[in-house]
Write an enzyme that holds these catalytic residues in place. Sequence first.
Site, mmCIF file in Angstrom:
data_model
loop_
_atom_site.group_PDB
_atom_site.id
_atom_site.type_symbol
_atom_site.label_atom_id
_atom_site.label_comp_id
_atom_site.label_asym_id
_atom_site.label_seq_id
_atom_site.Cartn_x
_atom_site.Cartn_y
_atom_site.Cartn_z
ATOM 1 N N LYS A 83 18.908 12.956 4.053
ATOM 2 C CA LYS A 83 19.342 12.236 2.860
ATOM 3 C C LYS A 83 20.610 11.450 3.183
ATOM 4 O O LYS A 83 21.499 11.938 3.891
ATOM 5 C CB LYS A 83 19.592 13.226 1.718
ATOM 6 C CG LYS A 83 19.843 12.573 0.367
ATOM 7 C CD LYS A 83 19.895 13.630 -0.738
ATOM 8 C CE LYS A 83 20.096 13.003 -2.113
ATOM 9 N NZ LYS A 83 20.079 14.017 -3.191
ATOM 10 N N SER A 158 17.402 12.742 -7.099
ATOM 11 C CA SER A 158 18.005 11.725 -6.252
ATOM 12 C C SER A 158 17.488 11.732 -4.809
ATOM 13 O O SER A 158 17.746 10.801 -4.050
ATOM 14 C CB SER A 158 19.531 11.898 -6.234
ATOM 15 O OG SER A 158 19.916 13.135 -5.664
ATOM 16 N N SER A 182 17.529 17.226 -8.265
ATOM 17 C CA SER A 182 17.315 16.198 -7.239
ATOM 18 C C SER A 182 16.446 16.613 -6.067
ATOM 19 O O SER A 182 15.991 15.757 -5.305
ATOM 20 C CB SER A 182 18.664 15.703 -6.710
ATOM 21 O OG SER A 182 19.361 15.005 -7.718
#
Length: 473
Positions: A83, A158, A182
Amino acid sequence: MTSKQPLCHLSAMALRTEIGAGRVSATEVVTAHLAQIETWNPRVNAIVTLDAERALAQAARADQAQASGAPLGLLHGLPIAHKDSFLTAGMRTTYGSPVYRDFIPERDSLIVTRERAAGAITLGKTNLPEFGAGSQTFNTVFGPTRNPYDLGKTAGGSSGGAAAALACGMVPLADGTDMGGSLRNPASFCNVVGLRPSAGRVPQWPTASPYNALTVAGPMARTVADVALLLAATAGPDARDPLSIEQDPRCFLGALERDFKGTRIAFAPTWGGLPTQPAVVQALDRQLAVFEALGALVDMDCPDFSGADASFQALRGQAFAVGYEMLLREKRDQLKDSVIWNIELGLQQAGSVLVQAERQRAALFARMHAFMQTHEFLIGPVSQVVPFPVEHETVHEIEGTPMHNYIDWMRSGYYLSLTGHPVISVPCGFTADGLPVGIQIVGRYRDELGVLQLARAFEQATQFWLQAPRLPD
């Protein structure tokens, strides 16, 4: 095995077996996934920074080490994407923000260090909303990430880039973070698996808020067994994280099979009355019989989540203020409105609001603990909505009920974040329009193993993870 099925469609566990047996090399595996990225990424925009040359060099070294008889790490030769909020030494880390558009860190985040030490091969970074704010992955640096099952829809967030990359077979493993959903929301939207572990299960370093128990790091993959593998590689104590859990992570490497006869499970189809689209509830209703076929006793019941909204908003605001106050002061013109709102909320709220937030969180935990003594697991929808148009920044209403801010529609996620209990998102079927829907499985406090076991049993009974997206013409 590999002659019948493309390498990029194999699970991480299967790839691990093939590499370990010498039937395929790390270089071949990385090459196959780079080709998949070349095919799929222009459509979905999941991987935003790619270093194919370095990945192939790492793969070559992995093959040389294996040929020399060196012991193989848990993730030896397996491609992974990180990420874009995790630091990666020598590789751009933007946080999805123009402030960090060209930032190249000199060190790795701890989770990246552990993944690499276990033998994983970094391909690149995955997209996220600016500073991970929101469950819709878009930013002004890279644009939106699209849902592989419908390119007109969002992949969630996210950790949306991670979920989309997994669904497309661009990587077999990915990492992410979760404050309000997320790791779970994008897994639900993209038909993959995302585990929100207990705070401290996967230590975090460096971090501006080492005592923040709302935000956790965790694994994502296409199968539950793959998630357990990545958890085993990244969990374990670290003295730099004061919340880290003193438990041997090898406990997640054993067989996940278990007898669930007589196990009590509570089903909360709307988490106590949250507005939820019928298509979501219907998808879960169709699969309740799976738990009963496993021998479990399923009751319609739900903990009392009163006070959760005010508590989460206050504590989230505090976390944003701690992490980003200086950015607000120095780079306000480069921050998106929702990030500014969250930071200012944290800076301006009265001390009495935080006092009440902590009291509400403590009361919620006590109620949740009591509830979980009579039910070993709690299940319900991951998200209150199905994937929505990628052009919409957020959800403004659900079934006629207005959403008052950009995360209001994710109460089904952040209610559970507040409790501190481990929770996983597992594929639970599709809507009539072919959009994925996930189910959340919540376990007792710090019982990730139990969560993984029930998730694995459900996954094996349903096999929804095998329904991969099709490349558009």
